[in-house]
Design a protein around this motif. Structure first.
Motif, mmCIF file in Angstrom:
data_model
loop_
_atom_site.group_PDB
_atom_site.id
_atom_site.type_symbol
_atom_site.label_atom_id
_atom_site.label_comp_id
_atom_site.label_asym_id
_atom_site.label_seq_id
_atom_site.Cartn_x
_atom_site.Cartn_y
_atom_site.Cartn_z
ATOM 1 N N ARG A 78 92.921 12.196 72.907
ATOM 2 C CA ARG A 78 92.022 12.737 73.930
ATOM 3 C C ARG A 78 91.732 14.219 73.668
ATOM 4 N N VAL A 79 92.772 14.963 73.320
ATOM 5 C CA VAL A 79 92.582 16.381 72.979
ATOM 6 C C VAL A 79 91.625 16.513 71.801
ATOM 7 N N GLU A 80 91.824 15.695 70.799
ATOM 8 C CA GLU A 80 90.966 15.756 69.600
ATOM 9 C C GLU A 80 89.516 15.401 69.941
ATOM 10 N N ARG A 81 89.336 14.335 70.707
ATOM 11 C CA ARG A 81 87.971 13.910 71.057
ATOM 12 C C ARG A 81 87.233 15.000 71.816
ATOM 13 N N LEU A 82 87.887 15.595 72.812
ATOM 14 C CA LEU A 82 87.237 16.621 73.629
ATOM 15 C C LEU A 82 86.982 17.898 72.833
ATOM 16 N N LYS A 97 86.416 18.097 69.561
ATOM 17 C CA LYS A 97 85.310 17.855 68.630
ATOM 18 C C LYS A 97 83.981 17.734 69.372
ATOM 19 N N GLU A 98 84.005 17.165 70.564
ATOM 20 C CA GLU A 98 82.783 17.103 71.383
ATOM 21 C C GLU A 98 82.319 18.502 71.754
ATOM 22 N N HIS A 99 83.255 19.362 72.152
ATOM 23 C CA HIS A 99 82.906 20.737 72.523
ATOM 24 C C HIS A 99 82.303 21.480 71.337
ATOM 25 N N TYR A 100 82.872 21.284 70.158
ATOM 26 C CA TYR A 100 82.331 21.947 68.967
ATOM 27 C C TYR A 100 80.890 21.503 68.712
ATOM 28 N N ARG A 101 80.661 20.200 68.757
ATOM 29 C CA ARG A 101 79.312 19.696 68.460
ATOM 30 C C ARG A 101 78.291 20.169 69.487
ATOM 31 N N LYS A 102 78.690 20.205 70.751
ATOM 32 C CA LYS A 102 77.742 20.549 71.813
ATOM 33 C C LYS A 102 77.522 22.054 71.962
ATOM 34 N N LEU A 109 83.290 25.108 78.777
ATOM 35 C CA LEU A 109 84.262 24.025 78.756
ATOM 36 C C LEU A 109 84.029 23.103 79.939
ATOM 37 N N THR A 110 84.080 21.793 79.688
ATOM 38 C CA THR A 110 83.979 20.850 80.796
ATOM 39 C C THR A 110 85.262 20.895 81.613
ATOM 40 N N GLN A 111 85.187 20.440 82.832
ATOM 41 C CA GLN A 111 86.381 20.416 83.688
ATOM 42 C C GLN A 111 87.458 19.520 83.079
ATOM 43 N N GLU A 112 87.024 18.399 82.493
ATOM 44 C CA GLU A 112 87.997 17.504 81.859
ATOM 45 C C GLU A 112 88.710 18.219 80.711
ATOM 46 N N TYR A 113 87.952 18.960 79.905
ATOM 47 C CA TYR A 113 88.545 19.659 78.764
ATOM 48 C C TYR A 113 89.514 20.753 79.226
ATOM 49 N N ARG A 130 91.386 33.624 55.515
ATOM 50 C CA ARG A 130 92.060 34.352 54.441
ATOM 51 C C ARG A 130 93.589 34.301 54.587
ATOM 52 N N ALA A 131 94.272 34.511 53.456
ATOM 53 C CA ALA A 131 95.725 34.425 53.422
ATOM 54 C C ALA A 131 96.364 35.480 54.327
ATOM 55 N N HIS A 132 97.404 35.055 55.057
ATOM 56 C CA HIS A 132 98.100 35.942 55.986
ATOM 57 C C HIS A 132 99.406 35.279 56.420
ATOM 58 N N THR A 133 100.307 36.052 56.991
ATOM 59 C CA THR A 133 101.417 35.494 57.754
ATOM 60 C C THR A 133 101.071 35.643 59.233
ATOM 61 N N ASP A 134 101.674 34.816 60.080
ATOM 62 C CA ASP A 134 101.443 34.932 61.520
ATOM 63 C C ASP A 134 102.377 35.975 62.108
ATOM 64 N N ALA A 135 101.836 36.791 63.009
ATOM 65 C CA ALA A 135 102.586 37.934 63.534
ATOM 66 C C ALA A 135 103.689 37.536 64.499
ATOM 67 N N GLY A 136 103.513 36.425 65.204
ATOM 68 C CA GLY A 136 104.331 36.157 66.372
ATOM 69 C C GLY A 136 105.615 35.397 66.124
ATOM 70 N N GLY A 137 105.892 34.441 67.017
ATOM 71 C CA GLY A 137 107.173 33.759 67.036
ATOM 72 C C GLY A 137 107.157 32.423 66.329
ATOM 73 N N ILE A 138 106.831 31.357 67.080
ATOM 74 C CA ILE A 138 106.777 30.017 66.499
ATOM 75 C C ILE A 138 105.406 29.434 66.811
ATOM 76 N N ILE A 139 104.800 28.808 65.822
ATOM 77 C CA ILE A 139 103.418 28.343 65.930
ATOM 78 C C ILE A 139 103.397 26.828 65.799
ATOM 79 N N LEU A 140 102.691 26.169 66.717
ATOM 80 C CA LEU A 140 102.566 24.712 66.719
ATOM 81 C C LEU A 140 101.097 24.355 66.518
ATOM 82 N N LEU A 141 100.817 23.608 65.472
ATOM 83 C CA LEU A 141 99.445 23.310 65.066
ATOM 84 C C LEU A 141 99.157 21.818 65.140
ATOM 85 N N PHE A 142 98.084 21.486 65.843
ATOM 86 C CA PHE A 142 97.527 20.132 65.824
ATOM 87 C C PHE A 142 96.294 20.217 64.939
ATOM 88 N N GLN A 143 96.379 19.652 63.731
ATOM 89 C CA GLN A 143 95.286 19.793 62.785
ATOM 90 C C GLN A 143 94.596 18.466 62.513
#
Length: 319
Positions: A48-52, A54-59, A106-110, A175-188
């Protein structure tokens, strides 16, 4: 790629806990990245997160990117462009205060779904920090407390899309970099690749896996662990086909949190020369990082070592 660390969190609850914890520790020491499966967030919800997203990007974002960037940025360019990224993004802040209601288009659902997603990721990030504490021999909750400051941690999400690029040899998605912060969680995106990390002098693909969460460590965890765990340089390669979705959530220290190596991880802590990393206030680090994000991290650490040594006092966050 077959050696990339993939952690099955369900195995923490059974006979394979010790082996799984060792795998997490090895990933933190030798990769700076790992990929989580069976992490407790349902596949249905992630779809659901992915669908919304990608829809937001296209629209709302695709046409604007094509008009402003895609048709003009590389026109007449012959050499690699080193001062831009082939991406389109927006940012959501969750902690200490949410701005989701203020983001236009952003839609209310998103909005509702991203708020719920942030809550799940915040919980997962804190669970992971406690697993790191266990592996490091720190008391449970040490890392969360180190991040807390006076108002709690900062937590936010960068929603990025990397559209097809006609000349990927001329520009990086990011571009190449390290992340400045703590712990990063990525949904790709699991169909369009592009994320790479630097390991042993070679760029290695972070494999897209459906419904996984990619975890990487930021500069602050390198400091707190006194270099036992390290943040790792990474980048996004522009692709010719397909738009890559990236939802990266950053669980970071509070702006006024004082960051320094955990005393139990500093050998002979009475001898200051053995404390490899400096003390600083996270906001001060971020001010420096924002100016030098795409440069090596070591001079950033050295700058605060110099402040500590020469000024004789701890830098304080700017008002």
């Amino acid at each position: 790629m077959e050696n990339f660390p993939v952690i099955n969190l369900e195995k923490l609850n059974g006979e394979e806990r010790k082996a799984t914890m060792e795998k997490i520790d090895d990933a933190c020491q030798n990769w700076g990245f790992f990929e989580l499966v069976n992490h407790g967030i349902s596949h249905e919800f992630m779809d659901r997160v992915e669908r919304l997203t990608k829809e937001h990007y296209r629209k709302c974002m695709e046409q604007r990117f094509n008009e402003v960037v895609a048709t003009k940025a590389l026109e007449g360019v012959k050499a690699e462009v080193k001062d831009m990224d082939w991406e389109t993004t927006f940012f959501l802040r969750h902690l200490p205060h949410s701005n989701i209601s203020e983001i236009p288009d952003l839609t209310q659902e998103y909005r509702k779904v991203m708020k719920e997603f942030a809550g799940k990721l915040e919980k997962l990030a804190e669970e992971l920090l406690d697993l790191l504490c266990e592996n490091l021999g720190l008391e449970k909750g040490y890392l969360k407390k180190a991040f807390y400051g006076s108002r709690g941690p900062t937590f936010g999400t960068k929603v990025a899309n990397y559209p097809p690029c006609p000349n990927p040899e001329l520009v990086k998605g990011l571009r190449a970099h390290t992340d400045a912060g703590g712990i990063i969680l990525l949904f790709q995106d699991d169909t369009v690749c592009g994320l790479q990390l630097l390991k042993d002098g070679h760029w290695i693909d972070v494999p897209p896996m459906r419904h996984s969460i990619v975890v990487n460590l930021g500069d602050q965890l390198e400091v707190i662990t006194n270099g036992k765990y390290k943040s790792v340089e990474h980048r996004v390669i522009a692709q010719t086909n397909g738009t890559r979705m990236s939802i990266a959530s950053f669980y970071n220290p509070g702006s006024d949190a004082v960051i320094y190596p955990a005393p139990t991880l500093v050998k002979n802590e009475a001898k200051e020369k053995n404390q490899v990393y400096p003390k600083f206030v996270f906001e001060d680090y971020m001010n420096l990082y924002s100016a030098f994000k795409f440069q090596a991290k070591e001079p950033r650490f050295d700058a605060f070592k110099d402040v500590n040594a020469n000024a004789g006092f701890l830098p304080t966050a700017k008002a």
